[in-house]
Design an enzyme around this catalytic site. Structure first.
Site, PDB file in Angstrom:
ATOM      1  CB  THR A 185      -1.071  -0.018   1.438  1.00  0.00           C
ATOM      2  OG1 THR A 185      -1.536  -1.446   1.644  1.00  0.00           O
ATOM      3  CG2 THR A 185      -1.512   0.773   1.607  1.00  0.00           C
ATOM      4  NE  ARG A 213      -7.454  -8.160   2.365  1.00  0.00           N
ATOM      5  CZ  ARG A 213      -6.881  -7.672   1.554  1.00  0.00           C
ATOM      6  NH1 ARG A 213      -6.591  -6.703   1.183  1.00  0.00           N
ATOM      7  NH2 ARG A 213      -5.447  -7.647   3.090  1.00  0.00           N
ATOM      8  CB  VAL A 214     -12.708  -4.897   1.837  1.00  0.00           C
ATOM      9  CG1 VAL A 214     -12.023  -3.460   2.265  1.00  0.00           C
ATOM     10  CG2 VAL A 214     -13.434  -5.029   0.212  1.00  0.00           C
ATOM     11  N   GLY A 215      -9.402  -5.303   2.484  1.00  0.00           N
ATOM     12  CA  GLY A 215      -8.092  -4.424   3.654  1.00  0.00           C
ATOM     13  C   GLY A 215      -8.228  -3.975   4.828  1.00  0.00           C
ATOM     14  CG  ASP A 216      -5.325  -1.970   6.232  1.00  0.00           C
ATOM     15  OD1 ASP A 216      -4.907  -3.158   5.522  1.00  0.00           O
ATOM     16  OD2 ASP A 216      -4.649  -1.591   6.482  1.00  0.00           O
ATOM     17  CB  THR A 235       1.738  -0.237   5.070  1.00  0.00           C
ATOM     18  OG1 THR A 235       1.674  -1.375   3.918  1.00  0.00           O
ATOM     19  CG2 THR A 235       3.135   0.560   5.845  1.00  0.00           C
ATOM     20  N   GLY A 236       0.749  -2.903   5.433  1.00  0.00           N
ATOM     21  CA  GLY A 236       0.742  -3.997   6.023  1.00  0.00           C
ATOM     22  C   GLY A 236      -0.277  -5.496   5.786  1.00  0.00           C
ATOM     23  N   GLY A 238      -3.921  -6.483   6.186  1.00  0.00           N
ATOM     24  CA  GLY A 238      -5.017  -6.156   6.471  1.00  0.00           C
ATOM     25  C   GLY A 238      -5.283  -7.093   6.968  1.00  0.00           C
TER      26      GLY A 238
HETATM   27  N1  ASP Z   1      -2.810  -3.175   4.111  1.00  0.00           N
HETATM   28  C1  ASP Z   1      -3.186  -2.955   2.518  1.00  0.00           C
HETATM   29  C2  ASP Z   1      -4.248  -4.546   2.698  1.00  0.00           C
HETATM   30  O1  ASP Z   1      -3.974  -5.407   3.381  1.00  0.00           O
HETATM   31  C3  ASP Z   1      -1.587  -4.095   2.390  1.00  0.00           C
HETATM   32  C4  ASP Z   1      -0.673  -3.765   2.215  1.00  0.00           C
HETATM   33  O2  ASP Z   1      -0.627  -2.154   2.959  1.00  0.00           O
HETATM   34  O3  ASP Z   1       0.626  -3.487   2.291  1.00  0.00           O
HETATM   35  O4  ASP Z   1      -4.812  -4.411   1.242  1.00  0.00           O
END
Ligand code: ASP
Length: 302
Positions: A185, A213-216, A235-236, A238
Site C-alpha cells: 500500500t 477481499r477488502v483490507g484495512d 501498511t501491512g 489488512g
Molecule cells: N494493508 C494493505 C491491505 O491489506 C496492503 C498493504 O499495506 O500493503 O490491503
C-alpha cells in the site's frame, strides 16, 4: 530535520516489506505533497498529491502498479482520505480506475463515506475519472512470482495455510499453480501550518486475495485515521491490522500523551512480528515512521 509545532510536515510510505531502494519514489511523493501545500495551503490536497505520485509509479502496489487478483487478470483497489476539516471518503474493491485516491476524495463530497465495487466504479464514470491503463508486464511478473510462492509450503499470508485459497476459490477460472515452488500500500500523512491534519492511502490490496477481499486501507480507524492530535496511516496485512483497529488504537495512545515514536512502536508490537507491518504519522510536533521490517519512506518537516 527538526520537529516544529505547526510547521508543515509530510511523511509518505511505499509499503511495509518493500525494498528501501524505492525510497526515491516516496521522497518524490513527499516533494509533490509539499509543492501542492504551497499552492493550496490544504493538508488534504497535499496528501492526495503525494499519493497520486505513488499511484503513478508502477513499482508500488497502488493505482497503476496494483497487484493482480488470483485470477491473474482482475485488479481490485481500495483507497481512503480523511482530514480534520471533516472530509472522509473511501472506496473498496474498485476496478478500472487509474487513480483510486481521486475517487476516494470524490466520495467525501457525496452523502456517503464508503462506496464499493460496481457502484463506486459508476461514480468514477459519472465524474469522468480516467480508466485504468492496460495491465503491464511488471504486474504479470509479480503475479507469477506470487503463484510460485503459493505453490510452496511457506504461507504467503502469515497464519493462513496456502491451500485455503484453493478451498474457498471464488473465480470462474480454475487456480493453476506452478508445480514448483505482496503487499505494499502507499500512504501519506500531512500536518498543515494551520494545524490541520490529513491522511490519504491507496492499495491494490494484499496478495493473494480472493475476489471481493477488502483490507484495512479503506476502513477508518484501521488503515487510516486523522484527528485534532494528528494523522496516522498503516501498511501491512489488512486482516491483521483490522483486528487491532491499528490507526485508531495508536491515536488513542497519543490522546493519553504518549510520545509519537513510542505509540507507533507499541502499535507495531500489537501485531505478530512475522507479519510485516508499518505505520507513519504526524502530530503537532512530530513526524515519524515505524516498521517491523524495511519500509521505504519520504519525509519533509519544516
Ligand atoms: N494493508 C494493505 C491491505 O491489506 C496492503 C498493504 O499495506 O500493503 O490491503
Amino acid at each position: 530535520m527538526t520537529n516544529k509545532e505547526h510547521g508543515f510536515a509530510i511523511v509518505t510510505h511505499g509499503g511495509a516489506g518493500e525494498p528501501l531502494e524505492l525510497s526515491d519514489g516516496c521522497e518524490q511523493a513527499a516533494e509533490a505533497g509539499h509543492a501542492k501545500f504551497k499552492q493550496t495551503a490544504d493538508a488534504l490536497e497535499a496528501a492526495i498529491a503525494a499519493v497520486l505520485v505513488l499511484e503513478e509509479d508502477e513499482r508500488f502496489n497502488a493505482g497503476t502498479g496494483s497487484v493482480l487478483c488470483l485470477d491473474g487478470e482482475t485488479v481490485e483497489m481500495d483507497a481512503s482520505i480523511m482530514d480534520t476539516r471533516a472530509r472522509l471518503g473511501a472506496i473498496a474493491c474498485v476496478r478500472d480506475v487509474r487513480n483510486p485516491i481521486l475517487l476516494a476524495r470524490a466520495v467525501a463530497d457525496t452523502p456517503h463515506v464508503l462506496l464499493c465495487g460496481e457502484g463506486a466504479g459508476r461514480l468514477a464514470r459519472a465524474l469522468g475519472l480516467e480508466r485504468a491503463q492496460p495491465i503491464r508486464d511488471s504486474q504479470v511478473d509479480k503475479h507469477q512470482t506470487l503463484l510460485k510462492e503459493l505453490a510452496a509450503s511457506v504461507p504467503v499470508m502469515p497464519g493462513i495455510d496456502n491451500r485455503m485459497f484453493e478451498r474457498f476459490w471464488n473465480y470462474q477460472t480454475p487456480l493453476q499453480l506452478p508445480t514448483s515452488a505482496a503487499h505494499d500500500t502507499v500512504g501519506a500523512v500531512v500536518r498543515g501550518v494551520d494545524g490541520h491534519f490529513a491522511v490519504a492511502a491507496s492499495t491494490g490490496g494484499s496478495a493473494p486475495s480472493l475476489l471481493g477481499r477488502v483490507g484495512d486501507t479503506p476502513i477508518m480507524g484501521s488503515g487510516f485515521y486523522a484527528g485534532p492530535l494528528g494523522a496516522i496511516a498503516a501498511t501491512g496485512v489488512g486482516e491483521h491490522i483490522v483486528r487491532q483497529m491499528l490507526a485508531r488504537t495508536v491515536y488513542g495512545w497519543l490522546e493519553q500523551g504518549m510520545p509519537l515514536q513510542q505509540a507507533l512502536q507499541r502499535g507495531i508490537d500489537l501485531i505478530d512480528k512475522d507479519v510485516v507491518t508499518g505505520l507513519i504519522a504526524v502530530t503537532k510536533s512530530e513526524a515519524a515512521a515505524c516498521s517491523n521490517t524495511h519500509m521505504p519512506t519520504g519525509k519533509i518537516v519544516e
